[in-house]
Design a protein around this motif. Structure first.
Motif, short mmCIF file in Angstrom:
data_model
loop_
_atom_site.label_atom_id
_atom_site.label_comp_id
_atom_site.label_asym_id
_atom_site.label_seq_id
_atom_site.Cartn_x
_atom_site.Cartn_y
_atom_site.Cartn_z
N THR A 1 68.60 45.61 45.26
CA THR A 1 67.53 45.13 44.38
C THR A 1 67.32 46.06 43.18
O THR A 1 66.44 45.81 42.36
CB THR A 1 66.21 45.06 45.18
OG1 THR A 1 66.05 46.29 45.89
CG2 THR A 1 66.23 43.91 46.16
N LYS B 1 69.92 34.81 44.36
CA LYS B 1 68.88 33.91 43.86
C LYS B 1 69.25 32.45 44.13
O LYS B 1 68.37 31.60 44.31
CB LYS B 1 68.71 34.12 42.34
CG LYS B 1 67.35 34.74 41.99
CD LYS B 1 67.06 34.65 40.50
CE LYS B 1 67.50 35.92 39.77
NZ LYS B 1 67.67 35.75 38.32
N ASP C 1 71.29 38.05 51.70
CA ASP C 1 72.24 38.97 51.09
C ASP C 1 73.64 38.77 51.65
O ASP C 1 74.64 38.89 50.94
CB ASP C 1 71.80 40.42 51.31
CG ASP C 1 70.64 40.81 50.39
OD1 ASP C 1 70.86 40.84 49.16
OD2 ASP C 1 69.53 41.03 50.89
N GLN D 1 72.72 39.95 42.74
CA GLN D 1 71.35 39.46 42.63
C GLN D 1 71.33 38.00 42.15
O GLN D 1 70.53 37.18 42.62
CB GLN D 1 70.55 40.34 41.66
CG GLN D 1 70.28 41.72 42.26
CD GLN D 1 69.76 42.74 41.24
OE1 GLN D 1 69.64 42.45 40.05
NE2 GLN D 1 69.48 43.95 41.70
#
Ligand code: TRP
Length: 446
Positions: free
Chosen positions: A338, A426, A197, A422
Motif C-alpha cells: 500500500t 482495485k 492481494d 495497487q
C-alpha cells in the motif's frame, strides 16, 4: 550356584538397558518401539526447535522466527543439510525447463527457490501425463502485506501457468487467532483483504481455490477427516520436537499442524479431485514452513496417503539487512503493497542497508559489497533482466556505481511494480473474492 547369580545380574542389567533404550527410542521418535519396525526415514529428531538453536550460535529458522548469525543472512547450504532437503541444482533446473518447455523463472535461476523435496518425482509423473496440483498458503495476521509476502505467490502463479494445473491456497486465519492477540472476526477479515492481494497476482479463477480455514474446516467433511487422521498419528512428543511447543502452549497450537498438513492431500478437496486420493501435491513455500511439511511427509504413508513434494525459497530480507526477514509489524522494515511512490523512495533511501563504503572516494577505490547490500538483494528478486543485473553487480563491485545510484535503480523498479499491483487490486471486487473462495470444481485436465 555363584555362577547362576552372576548370570542373573547380567540379565537384569541387560533388561534394564533394553528398557532404557525403549524409553530413549520413544523420546526421540515419539513412537513405541516395535521389533522389526524401524522408524520412518525422516522422523524428526528435535534439532531445529528454538531452544536447540539459540545456544549454539547457529541460524534460527522456524515458522515464527528467522535470525541469522552472519550479516550475509542465513546459511542456506547448512539449512539443506540440517533439514535433510535437496539443493535445486543445475540438473533439476534443466529438467524443469525441459518438462515445462519454458525458461526457468528468475527465482529459480538465481537460487531464490533453492531447495526441494521430491521435485524429480513430480516431473517424472508429469512426463507420463500424470498431473499434480499446487498448494500454498498465507497466515493473515494483518491487512498490510509487504513485497516479501508476494514471493511465493508470484512463483506459484508462474508454476500454475507453465504446468497448467490447479492451485489451492490455504488462509490460516485459525492459526493467527491462536498465535496472536486478535479476534476471530479480525482474522477472518484479514483473510478476505489478503485474498485480494493474492488474486491481484493474476491467478486464474478457473484453476484456483482460496479458502479460509475458519470457513472451509466446517464445510468440508473430507478435509476434516484428513485433519483427524493426521492428529491420530502424530504425538505431542513429535510436535514438541518439531515446533518447540511447551506444556503451556494452548492445545489449539498443538493440533494446528494437522490443519496445515491436510491440504497436502487431494482427498481434502473432493469438489476438485472427485474423491481421488492420489493426485500428487507440490508445495512452493518459504523454507521456514518446512517443519509443517516434514511432519506431513512423515505421517502421509502411515495414513495411506502420498507425501507432498516441496520447493523452498530463501527469505526476503528486511530493509535493515539480511540477518532477519521482513516483519509486517515494523513499518520501517518493509515495503508495503500500500506504500505510495514517495514512501517507497524515502524508505529505501533512509533504511535500506548499504554494502557501499562510507565516502565516495573510498567507494570509488574499493567498491561495494553486493552480498550484504539490501538494495542489490531486492533487485535480484525484482529486476528480471539478467544482463542489467549483472552489469549493476559489476559496476557496484568495482565502485563505478554509487550506493545512491543503486538505490535509485531499486526505487524505479519498485515504484511501478507496486503501483501496478495497487491498480490490479482495485479491480478485484467482492464478487471475485467470493468466486475464488467458493468450493467448486476447477478446470483442469489429466
Ligand atoms: N503458516 C503459513 C503462514 O503463517 C501459512 C500457510 C498455510 C502456508 N499453509 C501453507 C504457507 C502452505 C506455505 C505453504 O504464513
Amino acid at each position: 550356584h555363584g555362577c547362576w547369580r552372576i548370570r542373573r545380574a547380567e540379565i537384569d542389567a541387560a533388561v534394564q538397558l533394553l528398557l532404557k533404550l525403549k524409553v530413549d527410542y520413544k523420546q526421540m521418535t515419539g513412537q513405541d518401539y516395535k521389533a522389526g519396525c524401524p522408524p520412518s526415514e525422516n522422523l524428526i529428531v528435535s534439532n531445529n526447535g528454538p531452544a536447540a538453536d539459540d545456544c549454539d550460535g547457529e541460524d534460527l529458522v522456524d515458522p515464527w522466527n528467522v535470525s541469522a548469525s552472519s550479516t550475509k543472512g542465513v546459511d542456506y547450504d547448512k539449512l539443506i543439510v540440517r533439514f535433510g532437503s535437496s539443493k535445486i541444482d543445475k540438473e533439476l533446473l534443466e529438467r524443469i525447463e525441459k518438462v515445462s518447455g519454458q525458461r526457468a523463472h528468475h527465482f529459480l535461476r538465481r537460487g531464490i527457490f533453492f531447495s526441494h523435496r521430491d521435485m524429480h518425482q513430480i516431473l517424472d509423473a508429469y512426463e507420463k501425463h500424470k498431473s499434480f496440483y499446487l498448494y500454498t498458503g498465507r497466515g493473515p495476521s494483518s491487512e498490510a502485506m509487504h513485497v516479501g509476502h508476494l514471493i511465493p505467490f508470484i512463483f506459484t502463479k508462474w508454476l500454475q501457468d507453465v504446468f497448467d494445473i490447479p492451485l489451492v491456497v490455504q488462509m490460516t486465519d485459525d492459526e493467527k487467532y491462536l498465535w496472536k492477540d486478535l479476534t476471530l472476526e479480525e482474522c477472518h477479515r484479514f483473510t478476505v483483504e489478503n485474498a485480494k492481494d493474492i488474486i491481484a497476482c493474476g491467478f486464474d479463477v478457473n484453476k484456483t481455490f482460496i479458502f479460509s480455514d475458519l470457513d472451509y474446516m466446517g464445510a468440508s467433511p473430507q478435509f476434516y477427516r484428513n485433519v483427524v487422521k493426521v492428529q491420530k498419528h502424530v504425538t505431542f512428543n513429535q510436535v514438541k520436537g518439531i515446533f518447540g511447543f511447551t506444556d503451556s502452549d494452548c492445545i489449539g497450537k498443538i493440533s494446528f499442524p494437522a490443519i496445515q498438513a491436510a491440504p497436502s492431500f487431494s482427498s481434502s478437496f473432493p469438489q476438485i479431485f472427485g474423491g481421488k486420493k492420489d493426485v500428487p501435491c507440490l508445495i512452493p513455500c518459504a523454507i521456514d514452513q518446512d517443519p509443517y511439511f516434514r511432519m506431513t511427509r512423515d505421517v502421509a504413508p502411515r495414513i495411506g496417503l502420498l507425501k507432498p513434494a516441496l520447493l523452498h525459497s530463501t527469505f526476503f530480507p528486511a530493509l535493515q539487512g539480511a540477518q532477519t526477514k521482513m516483519s509486517a509489524s515494523d513499518p520501517n522494515s518493509s515495503i508495503f503493497l500500500t506504500d505510495t511512490p514517495k514512501q517507497i523512495k524515502n524508505k529505501i533511501n533512509k533504511h535500506a542497508f548499504s554494502g557501499g563504503k562510507d565516502t565516495v572516494e573510498e567507494h570509488r577505490k574499493y567498491g561495494g559489497n553486493t552480498e550484504v547490500d539490501v538494495s542489490f538483494l531486492y533487485l535480484t528478486f525484482f529486476l528480471e533482466d539478467d544482463e542489467k543485473l549483472e552489469k549493476i553487480k559489476e559496476d557496484y563491485t568495482s565502485g563505478a556505481l554509487l550506493t545512491g545510484e543503486l538505490k535509485k535503480i531499486l526505487i524505479e523498479t519498485l515504484q511501478p511494480m507496486i503501483a501496478q499491483h495497487q491498480e490490479r487490486r482495485k479491480q478485484v471486487t467482492d464478487e471475485m473474492v467470493q468466486q475464488f473462495m467458493t468450493p467448486r470444481p476447477l478446470n483442469y485436465k489429466f
